[in-house]
Motif scaffolding. Structure first.
Motif, PDB file in Angstrom:
ATOM      1  N   GLU A 179       0.832  -1.197   0.000  1.00  0.00           N
ATOM      2  CA  GLU A 179       0.000   0.000   0.000  1.00  0.00           C
ATOM      3  C   GLU A 179       0.868   1.249   0.000  1.00  0.00           C
ATOM      4  N   ASP A 180       0.323   2.284  -0.591  1.00  0.00           N
ATOM      5  CA  ASP A 180       0.999   3.570  -0.627  1.00  0.00           C
ATOM      6  C   ASP A 180       0.934   4.167   0.773  1.00  0.00           C
ATOM      7  N   LEU A 181       2.078   4.417   1.368  1.00  0.00           N
ATOM      8  CA  LEU A 181       2.118   4.909   2.740  1.00  0.00           C
ATOM      9  C   LEU A 181       1.535   6.312   2.876  1.00  0.00           C
ATOM     10  N   ARG A 182       1.516   7.069   1.794  1.00  0.00           N
ATOM     11  CA  ARG A 182       0.981   8.429   1.838  1.00  0.00           C
ATOM     12  C   ARG A 182      -0.526   8.460   1.722  1.00  0.00           C
ATOM     13  N   THR A 183      -1.095   7.631   0.832  1.00  0.00           N
ATOM     14  CA  THR A 183      -2.534   7.698   0.562  1.00  0.00           C
ATOM     15  C   THR A 183      -3.310   6.537   1.157  1.00  0.00           C
ATOM     16  N   GLY A 184      -2.626   5.456   1.498  1.00  0.00           N
ATOM     17  CA  GLY A 184      -3.319   4.276   2.020  1.00  0.00           C
ATOM     18  C   GLY A 184      -3.910   3.394   0.939  1.00  0.00           C
ATOM     19  N   ARG A 185      -3.718   3.758  -0.325  1.00  0.00           N
ATOM     20  CA  ARG A 185      -4.253   2.956  -1.442  1.00  0.00           C
ATOM     21  C   ARG A 185      -3.395   1.721  -1.669  1.00  0.00           C
ATOM     22  N   TRP A 227       4.777  -1.751  -4.598  1.00  0.00           N
ATOM     23  CA  TRP A 227       5.923  -0.899  -4.879  1.00  0.00           C
ATOM     24  C   TRP A 227       7.248  -1.540  -4.505  1.00  0.00           C
TER      25      TRP A 227
END
Length: 166
Positions: free
Chosen positions: A63-69, A73
């Protein structure tokens, strides 16, 4: 001074430069420069065995650590390199050995881009035997976490203590 990373390509858009991933081949075949690419099926197996976490720092790579999506990666990294001249290459590491190890899940680990870059740029600081030990330890921890002890039976624990007596 930076280290050239074999998995990244520098792209220029106006004054802005970005890094993007090279697209891997479908099988363990030699590419330009004698580097071999890991097949998609083996890459998926590496992701599954690592439970989607960096085997070096433990970061969640799903998951994207900034957006939570949700996103993937992480990068599949070689312990022994995908070419005879790569990082951690030893005297006996020939092109044939590189080709054979490219699709060997025991020679591949899942890493975040930062850890992958550090390991490839500092091969003396990340020797193959240490990476292999970290890899095996991570796989074992995932296996233990996924294993149901004693066939799922609950085990009662009784703690005896006089700590709270007055």
């Amino acid at each position: 001074m930076g280290c050239a990373h074999p998995h990244l390509v520098m792209k220029t858009r106006g004054a802005r430069m970005t890094l993007s991933k090279k697209k891997p081949g479908k099988t363990a075949t030699a590419a330009r420069g004698g580097r071999y690419h890991t097949s998609r099926g083996i890459q998926t197996l590496v992701w599954i065995r690592a439970a989607g976490h960096c085997e070096l720092c433990g970061a969640c790579l799903t998951e994207d650590l900034r957006t939570g999506r949700r996103m993937r990666w992480g990068e599949v990294a070689h312990i022994m390199p995908a070419s005879a001249k790569g990082p951690r290459s030893e005297a006996g590491h020939t092109e044939a050995a590189a080709a054979a190890l490219t699709d060997d899940p025991d020679n591949l680990l899942l890493a975040c881009p930062a850890c992958h870059h550090k390991a490839d740029c500092d091969s003396e600081g990340y020797p193959a035997r240490d990476l292999q030990a970290l890899h095996q330890g991570h796989i074992e921890r995932v296996r233990l976490a996924a294993t149901v002890p004693d066939d799922g039976k609950a085990l009662a624990l009784i703690f005896l203590s006089q700590h709270f007596e007055t």
